[in-house]
Every structure is written in structure tokens, then in C-alpha cells.
Design a protein around this motif. Sequence first.
Motif, PDB file in Angstrom:
ATOM      1  N   ARG A  63      -5.205  64.331  17.657  1.00 12.67           N
ATOM      2  CA  ARG A  63      -6.342  63.571  17.129  1.00 12.67           C
ATOM      3  C   ARG A  63      -7.228  64.410  16.217  1.00 12.67           C
ATOM      4  O   ARG A  63      -7.947  63.885  15.375  1.00 12.67           O
ATOM      5  N   LYS A  95      -7.497  63.918  12.498  1.00 18.51           N
ATOM      6  CA  LYS A  95      -8.529  62.974  12.012  1.00 18.51           C
ATOM      7  C   LYS A  95      -8.023  61.672  11.384  1.00 18.51           C
ATOM      8  O   LYS A  95      -8.833  60.806  11.091  1.00 18.51           O
ATOM      9  N   SER A 119       0.768  63.857  19.397  1.00 19.14           N
ATOM     10  CA  SER A 119       0.294  63.543  20.750  1.00 19.14           C
ATOM     11  C   SER A 119       0.316  62.014  20.919  1.00 19.14           C
ATOM     12  O   SER A 119       0.465  61.264  19.956  1.00 19.14           O
ATOM     13  N   VAL A 153       5.287  63.211  21.902  1.00 20.51           N
ATOM     14  CA  VAL A 153       5.837  64.114  22.921  1.00 20.51           C
ATOM     15  C   VAL A 153       4.893  64.189  24.115  1.00 20.51           C
ATOM     16  O   VAL A 153       3.689  63.994  23.979  1.00 20.51           O
ATOM     17  N   THR A 170       4.906  61.005  28.874  1.00 21.28           N
ATOM     18  CA  THR A 170       5.407  59.647  28.646  1.00 21.28           C
ATOM     19  C   THR A 170       6.172  59.541  27.326  1.00 21.28           C
ATOM     20  O   THR A 170       6.558  58.452  26.918  1.00 21.28           O
ATOM     21  N   SER A 181      -5.608  68.895  22.048  1.00 23.41           N
ATOM     22  CA  SER A 181      -6.483  69.537  23.039  1.00 23.41           C
ATOM     23  C   SER A 181      -5.692  70.289  24.111  1.00 23.41           C
ATOM     24  O   SER A 181      -6.175  71.272  24.659  1.00 23.41           O
ATOM     25  N   GLN A 211      -0.817  66.054  30.360  1.00 23.89           N
ATOM     26  CA  GLN A 211       0.282  65.120  30.049  1.00 23.89           C
ATOM     27  C   GLN A 211       0.964  65.491  28.743  1.00 23.89           C
ATOM     28  O   GLN A 211       2.136  65.197  28.561  1.00 23.89           O
ATOM     29  N   HIS A 212       0.260  66.135  27.833  1.00 24.08           N
ATOM     30  CA  HIS A 212       0.893  66.590  26.588  1.00 24.08           C
ATOM     31  C   HIS A 212       1.728  67.847  26.864  1.00 24.08           C
ATOM     32  O   HIS A 212       2.895  67.927  26.480  1.00 24.08           O
ATOM     33  N   ASN A 220      -7.063  75.078  16.840  1.00 28.39           N
ATOM     34  CA  ASN A 220      -8.076  74.161  17.356  1.00 28.39           C
ATOM     35  C   ASN A 220      -9.450  74.754  17.038  1.00 28.39           C
ATOM     36  O   ASN A 220      -9.621  75.979  17.109  1.00 28.39           O
TER      37      ASN A 220
HETATM   38  C1  LIG Z   1      -0.551  58.491  32.442  1.00 31.02           C
HETATM   39  C2  LIG Z   1      -0.838  59.235  31.164  1.00 31.02           C
HETATM   40  C3  LIG Z   1       0.215  59.662  30.408  1.00 31.02           C
HETATM   41  C4  LIG Z   1      -0.031  60.347  29.203  1.00 31.02           C
HETATM   42  N1  LIG Z   1       1.020  60.789  28.471  1.00 31.02           N
HETATM   43  C5  LIG Z   1       0.789  61.525  27.358  1.00 31.02           C
HETATM   44  C6  LIG Z   1       1.855  62.065  26.605  1.00 31.02           C
HETATM   45  O1  LIG Z   1       3.030  61.853  26.908  1.00 31.02           O
HETATM   46  N2  LIG Z   1       1.567  62.819  25.519  1.00 31.02           N
HETATM   47  C7  LIG Z   1       0.280  63.067  25.122  1.00 31.02           C
HETATM   48  O2  LIG Z   1       0.077  63.765  24.106  1.00 31.02           O
HETATM   49  N3  LIG Z   1      -0.747  62.563  25.825  1.00 31.02           N
HETATM   50  C8  LIG Z   1      -0.524  61.790  26.919  1.00 31.02           C
HETATM   51  N4  LIG Z   1      -1.573  61.279  27.601  1.00 31.02           N
HETATM   52  C9  LIG Z   1      -2.928  61.417  27.013  1.00 31.02           C
HETATM   53  C10 LIG Z   1      -3.558  62.760  27.331  1.00 31.02           C
HETATM   54  O3  LIG Z   1      -4.227  62.704  28.557  1.00 31.02           O
HETATM   55  C11 LIG Z   1      -4.590  63.152  26.242  1.00 31.02           C
HETATM   56  O4  LIG Z   1      -5.545  62.127  26.168  1.00 31.02           O
HETATM   57  C12 LIG Z   1      -3.967  63.335  24.877  1.00 31.02           C
HETATM   58  O5  LIG Z   1      -2.878  64.249  24.958  1.00 31.02           O
HETATM   59  C13 LIG Z   1      -5.000  63.876  23.907  1.00 31.02           C
HETATM   60  O6  LIG Z   1      -4.467  63.871  22.620  1.00 31.02           O
HETATM   61  P1  LIG Z   1      -5.024  64.879  21.520  1.00 31.02           P
HETATM   62  O7  LIG Z   1      -4.948  66.249  22.030  1.00 31.02           O
HETATM   63  O8  LIG Z   1      -4.335  64.531  20.262  1.00 31.02           O
HETATM   64  O9  LIG Z   1      -6.531  64.372  21.338  1.00 31.02           O
HETATM   65  P2  LIG Z   1      -7.886  64.988  21.853  1.00 31.02           P
HETATM   66  O10 LIG Z   1      -7.880  65.201  23.306  1.00 31.02           O
HETATM   67  O11 LIG Z   1      -8.939  64.093  21.296  1.00 31.02           O
HETATM   68  O12 LIG Z   1      -7.957  66.412  21.176  1.00 31.02           O
HETATM   69  C14 LIG Z   1      -8.149  66.650  19.816  1.00 31.02           C
HETATM   70  C15 LIG Z   1      -8.326  68.143  19.638  1.00 31.02           C
HETATM   71  O13 LIG Z   1      -8.468  68.435  18.267  1.00 31.02           O
HETATM   72  C16 LIG Z   1      -9.465  69.427  18.116  1.00 31.02           C
HETATM   73  N5  LIG Z   1     -10.038  69.261  16.772  1.00 31.02           N
HETATM   74  C17 LIG Z   1     -10.849  68.281  16.316  1.00 31.02           C
HETATM   75  N6  LIG Z   1     -11.128  68.454  15.022  1.00 31.02           N
HETATM   76  C18 LIG Z   1     -10.475  69.573  14.637  1.00 31.02           C
HETATM   77  C19 LIG Z   1     -10.387  70.287  13.402  1.00 31.02           C
HETATM   78  N7  LIG Z   1     -10.991  69.850  12.307  1.00 31.02           N
HETATM   79  N8  LIG Z   1      -9.650  71.420  13.367  1.00 31.02           N
HETATM   80  C20 LIG Z   1      -8.992  71.882  14.489  1.00 31.02           C
HETATM   81  N9  LIG Z   1      -9.057  71.231  15.668  1.00 31.02           N
HETATM   82  C21 LIG Z   1      -9.772  70.100  15.760  1.00 31.02           C
HETATM   83  C22 LIG Z   1     -10.463  69.158  19.209  1.00 31.02           C
HETATM   84  O14 LIG Z   1     -11.184  70.333  19.550  1.00 31.02           O
HETATM   85  C23 LIG Z   1      -9.552  68.694  20.333  1.00 31.02           C
HETATM   86  O15 LIG Z   1      -9.184  69.785  21.175  1.00 31.02           O
HETATM   87  C24 LIG Z   1      -1.361  60.583  28.781  1.00 31.02           C
HETATM   88  C25 LIG Z   1      -2.425  60.140  29.570  1.00 31.02           C
HETATM   89  C26 LIG Z   1      -2.164  59.481  30.747  1.00 31.02           C
HETATM   90  C27 LIG Z   1      -3.312  59.013  31.586  1.00 31.02           C
END
Ligand SMILES: Cc1cc2nc3c(=O)[nH]c(=O)nc-3n(C[C@H](O)[C@H](O)[C@H](O)COP(=O)(O)OP(=O)(O)OC[C@H]3O[C@@H](n4cnc5c(N)ncnc54)[C@H](O)[C@@H]3O)c2cc1C
Length: 321
Positions: A210, A213, A235, A250, A253, A268, A272-273, A287
Motif C-alpha cells: 500500500r 500509494k 500484498s 502473496v 491467503t 508493512s 499474513q504477508h 519502508n
Molecule cells: C485472514 C487474513 C489473511 C490475510 N492474508 C494476507 C495475505 O495473504 N497477504 C497479505 O499481504 N496480507 C494479508 N492480510 C492482510 C495483512 O494483515 C495486512 O493488512 C497487509 O499485508 C498490509 O498490506 P501492506 O503492507 O501493503 O499495507 P500497509 O499495512 O498499509 O503498509 C504499507 C507500508 O508502506 C509504508 N509506506 C507508506 N508510504 C511509503 C513511502 N512513500 N515510502 C516507503 N514506504 C511507505 C508504510 O510505512 C507501511 O509500512 C490478511 C489479513 C487477514 C486478516
Amino acid sequence: MSILAYTPIRDGQFTKLTYELLSYGRALADQLSTELVALSLGKTEEDQLKTLAEYGADKILHSNDDRFEQLDNRAFSKAISQAAEKNEANIVLMANDFTGKALAPATGVHLKAGVVSGVIGLPESTDPFVVKKKVFTGKAFARIQVKGERKIFTLETNSYEITQTSKEAAIETFEPQLDEGDFTTKIIEEDKQTDKILLTDADIVVSGGRGMKGPEHWQPLEELAEVLGAATACSRPVSDEKWRPEEEHVGQTGKIIAPNLYFALGISGAIQHVAGVSGSKTIVAVNNDPEAPIFEVANYGIVGDLKEVLPNLIEAAKAAK
Ligand SMILES: Cc1cc2nc3c(=O)[nH]c(=O)nc-3n(C[C@H](O)[C@H](O)[C@H](O)COP(=O)(O)OP(=O)(O)OC[C@H]3O[C@@H](n4cnc5c(N)ncnc54)[C@H](O)[C@@H]3O)c2cc1C
């Protein structure tokens, strides 16, 4: 007694995991003072077969039967069992990829063997026979005692160092006793989703979260992947939001991958990731939050804004090429 390693072939080549499996098999054979037999099913060039010796096989069994062109659980597991019986192999090794995951249980039934999937190292003891594997999405280890005389292990990707030698081994023709009824699967048509590098096969994966952006910012990530010859991943929220296609997701799930090198960009590092990528040999995380949990599992971490870091990574990758 001997050890039999089933060595699957993909597009005419043995994979890195096959060589990890043989290196593991070699060390196990030395530990048990026995021989390591490699088994290849389906059309394979002799040059490729010879490489099996370089990674530890004492003997190579090969069946050139056309019918092994596509994976068929029933026929393959029967053939592997026959090879194990013929070579008095009490231990059968397979890779913990889709072939091993499919074939180990069925082969276990034929051989009445104890099966442990996802083994991550040599046995901690051989009397009793105890092997180690990861459980709870990599958060804990289990030590499993296998009591039966016959054992089947599938080896987790990236869990054993490849060792190459200058060894040579005889290649023997293997003709399993199978009839047409054993081949139960027929692929009528293949429809490839993409001609890009397959995520689950990729040596290098560049993955975005995420923190990227939005879908409009993916071009630099794709450029980095292209320079490195890598597959792209993401993610779950990214695929949920339709920024990227579902097949790139990846994690727990999504797809479970174990490349040599995994770039986590703006991810992040939620449990789960990480569950889907923790088998990667090296993880590089970018990050802007120094407290992001991804840094706990990363081998290399860059604290910074992707807008600045990503162009530098691309330049560095181009320069390295
Ligand atoms: C039952 C269940 C199963 C799940 N299965 C999966 C799965 O298979 N895979 C999965 O990925 N997730 C899964 N999830 C979701 C998981 O819990 C997280 O919510 C998800 O992995 C977060 O995705 P993210 O890291 O992309 O987003 P975020 O948690 O929003 O993280 C974004 C990161 O980007 C960083 N960032 C922001 N802006 C910038 C920038 N400009 N430069 C550098 N860094 C920046 C932030 O500091 C943050 O650390 C599952 C959740 C549940 C409940």
C-alpha cells in the motif's frame, strides 16, 4: 538400503530446488553411509541428466516414457514407488513444490511410509529418526519423529545450500510397470495467463504494498523488475483494491513463494504477508517507517521514501548489469 530423490524436470531443465534436494540427499546419504539414487521421469537431455551427479547422485534412473510429459499423480507416484522398491530405498526425497506436495502423500500410501512435508534440514537424530520443519506460518518449529521403516520427506525451498562436485554417475534406463489406466490426467489445452516470469518459479521477486500509494505509481516497480529479470508481486490490500491482478497476491491467503531475492516495497510486514514470503533467501525491504515489522524479517533494510529510493535502486540495478 539407499535414498531415492525424485527430480522433476520443468521445460527441459532441472530447477534450483532439484539441486538443493540432491545436495541435501548427498549429505543425508553420507550421514547414513548409503547411496543416493536420482530418478527422472519423462523426456530429458543426457546433458541435463548428467548434472544430477554433479550435485550428489551416485546413480541416475531415467524413464524416457512420453506419457510422463505432464504430471499425473497416480502414474508418477506408482513409478516412484516402484523405483524405491527396486533400489531398496527406505527414504524418498522430493522437493516441497507442487510436484512433491502432490506426489508425497500418494507415494506414502503405496510404500506405507511416514511422510513429512517441508523439512528444513538434515535429521537431528537418526535413531530415533527426527526431522525439523516450520509450523504456524514459520513462527515455530516442529520436531517430528518418523517411526516407520520407510520415510518420505519433501524439502522446503532455500533450506539447504547447493553443493556442486565434479562427480559422475551411471545413467540407467528405468521402465516402470504402468498401464494406460494409471494415466488419469489429460491436459487438453493450456491457456497461459501471462508470458512474464512465473511468480512461483521466479528467482527474484519485486513486490509492492500500500506504500506504493496507487496503481499509477507501479511503473518504476515494473522497471526494476524488468532490469533484474524478476517477477512482480503485491500484498493483499493491493490486489483487493484492484491496483494489481489477484495472481500477484502473496501471503497466507495468496501464493507462497521462496525466491532467492525478495524486494518488499512499501509493505508493512504483517504476519499474513510474511507467511507467504518467509522462505525467501534474502529479503530487501524499503519502508519510510523505521519501526515497520518488515525490518524484523528483512536481511537488508532501507528506511526512506519510495519516491526517492526506487529510482536509485533502478539505477544501481542497471549499473550492476
Ligand atoms: C485472514 C487474513 C489473511 C490475510 N492474508 C494476507 C495475505 O495473504 N497477504 C497479505 O499481504 N496480507 C494479508 N492480510 C492482510 C495483512 O494483515 C495486512 O493488512 C497487509 O499485508 C498490509 O498490506 P501492506 O503492507 O501493503 O499495507 P500497509 O499495512 O498499509 O503498509 C504499507 C507500508 O508502506 C509504508 N509506506 C507508506 N508510504 C511509503 C513511502 N512513500 N515510502 C516507503 N514506504 C511507505 C508504510 O510505512 C507501511 O509500512 C490478511 C489479513 C487477514 C486478516
